[in-house]
Design an enzyme around this catalytic site. Sequence first.
Site, PDB file in Angstrom:
ATOM      1  N   ARG A  65      47.790  45.457  61.306  1.00 36.43           N
ATOM      2  CA  ARG A  65      47.451  44.327  60.423  1.00 36.43           C
ATOM      3  C   ARG A  65      46.184  43.633  60.939  1.00 36.43           C
ATOM      4  O   ARG A  65      45.311  43.244  60.184  1.00 36.43           O
ATOM      5  CB  ARG A  65      48.625  43.333  60.330  1.00 36.43           C
ATOM      6  N   TYR A 117      37.049  39.555  34.471  1.00 38.28           N
ATOM      7  CA  TYR A 117      38.202  40.465  34.517  1.00 38.28           C
ATOM      8  C   TYR A 117      39.507  39.672  34.280  1.00 38.28           C
ATOM      9  O   TYR A 117      39.685  38.575  34.837  1.00 38.28           O
ATOM     10  CB  TYR A 117      38.208  41.184  35.865  1.00 38.28           C
ATOM     11  N   ASP A 198      31.385  39.381  42.196  1.00 39.72           N
ATOM     12  CA  ASP A 198      32.260  40.533  41.961  1.00 39.72           C
ATOM     13  C   ASP A 198      31.361  41.654  41.453  1.00 39.72           C
ATOM     14  O   ASP A 198      30.911  41.650  40.310  1.00 39.72           O
ATOM     15  CB  ASP A 198      33.335  40.166  40.923  1.00 39.72           C
ATOM     16  N   LYS A 223      37.780  51.314  42.166  1.00 38.44           N
ATOM     17  CA  LYS A 223      36.842  51.875  41.190  1.00 38.44           C
ATOM     18  C   LYS A 223      35.936  52.923  41.847  1.00 38.44           C
ATOM     19  O   LYS A 223      36.406  53.965  42.249  1.00 38.44           O
ATOM     20  CB  LYS A 223      36.032  50.743  40.565  1.00 38.44           C
TER      21      LYS A 223
HETATM   22  C1  LIG Z   1      35.608  43.307  37.598  1.00 38.89           C
HETATM   23  C2  LIG Z   1      36.893  43.492  38.349  1.00 38.89           C
HETATM   24  N1  LIG Z   1      37.108  42.775  39.454  1.00 38.89           N
HETATM   25  C3  LIG Z   1      38.241  42.888  40.164  1.00 38.89           C
HETATM   26  C4  LIG Z   1      39.243  43.753  39.780  1.00 38.89           C
HETATM   27  C5  LIG Z   1      40.502  43.830  40.586  1.00 38.89           C
HETATM   28  O1  LIG Z   1      40.518  44.997  41.339  1.00 38.89           O
HETATM   29  P1  LIG Z   1      41.903  45.705  41.719  1.00 38.89           P
HETATM   30  O2  LIG Z   1      42.442  46.298  40.472  1.00 38.89           O
HETATM   31  O3  LIG Z   1      41.487  46.706  42.741  1.00 38.89           O
HETATM   32  O4  LIG Z   1      42.793  44.654  42.258  1.00 38.89           O
HETATM   33  C6  LIG Z   1      39.064  44.524  38.638  1.00 38.89           C
HETATM   34  C7  LIG Z   1      40.109  45.457  38.201  1.00 38.89           C
HETATM   35  O5  LIG Z   1      40.039  46.061  37.156  1.00 38.89           O
HETATM   36  C8  LIG Z   1      37.872  44.384  37.896  1.00 38.89           C
HETATM   37  O6  LIG Z   1      37.657  45.051  36.768  1.00 38.89           O
END
Ligand SMILES: Cc1ncc(COP(=O)(O)O)c(C=O)c1O
Length: 419
Positions: A65, A117, A198, A223
């Site tokens: 951890r 998101y 992000d 992704k």
């Molecule tokens: C733009 C964006 N940020 C953050 C996330 C969150 O990522 P995770 O699904 O790995 O938690 C996503 C998920 O689709 C996303 O599209």
Amino acid sequence: MMMMKKKKNGRTTASASKRPTIETRLVHLAGKLEDPFDSVAPPLYQTATFNQPGATDFGAYDYSRSGNPTRTLLENQMADIENADGAFAFASGMAAIATVMRLVKPGECVLAGNDIYGGTQRFLGKIAPAKQGLTVKHVDMTQVEEVKAALEEGTKGNGQPPVKLVLIESPTNPRLEVCDISAICKVAKEYGAVVCVDNSIMAPIFQRPIDLGADISMTSATKFIAGHSDVTGGILSVVGKELCEEIYFHQNAEGNMMSPFECWLSLRGLKTMALRMEKQAQNAEKIAIFLAGHPLVKKVNYAGLPGHPNSGIHASQASSGGSIISFETGSVEASRRIVEDTKLFKITVSFGSVTSLISMPCYMSHASVPAEIRKERGLVDDLVRISAGIENIDDLIGDLKEAFAGAEAAVGASSGQAK
Ligand SMILES: Cc1ncc(COP(=O)(O)O)c(C=O)c1O
């Protein structure tokens, strides 16, 4: 040409003064572990604990951890390609975002965009205010003036809390809106706010937020980093010793770190990330052009199309339009048929996989955004999002053509006329 040279301790380094490009650095790990066998693929330390030299004498790692060598390799690699002072790997993109929210104290404000998101919106709508005591404000982040006004509002002492964190998505999910990252970072700095970008849609291959002035660059490793729909993870690349220490404190204290195996898969994914993303973006550009010319399509959102309202800003801060496109048909039924009739596009949330993906955000990734907020922000139910994969483009366009023909036969071409 750059020469690779072996050092006495076994580490291979570039001997030329010029730093290799990202594509090269992705293949040659930024750091190396002590490894008696000098394995080419990084070792996977699938262990929770490490035997210590003594009860009061500790080794480099004691508990996964707090730290794990495979995670260190991934974190060093990410810090290297993002020009960050440190990077931290989390169990998911949302775990990484939740950790960024820990930087904000009760009574302070988080400023976010209108098109974000769905999972981030859920956190900002349901967790940050009710469970963490934060104020959340949304502005149109494509308008720097709106960001500045919100920052200014927090300094007036009129009961509006100070903005501690500005959370940018650019391009946004799902409408690919583009925000001026450098300009927002500049204005946020004037007001002492931390900026987190992000960067999941561009990933550090096409856009490097820290180079544009951000304090934190967040990438959902689920992704493009992993790239094969087989990992859930998130990365925070961070500038500044204090911020790095604070993020690490929360990663260790809250235990939301990425597991060793996911780190190992992410390290493998990173090696081909540039190659995959280039091919995916090439495919996406051709798909966007096809969509823009189709009578059933009312509007195409793609950061790489010259008609995109902020294409100039995007071109100044990113090196590609990327591989995510969204479009409107004006008819939920037409969109549904297109999504369901394609054969090569998997109907799934998420993006960035080698496999092409298709979805209807309002019913899937953004279903948790309340309907009235979606309506207010113009997020329409017929919106379709595509994540282009690495398949042959003729196959992908052929598949889309057939699906569109089926939708056209079912609902007529009238829905997309108002371009
Ligand atoms: C733009 C964006 N940020 C953050 C996330 C969150 O990522 P995770 O699904 O790995 O938690 C996503 C998920 O689709 C996303 O599209």
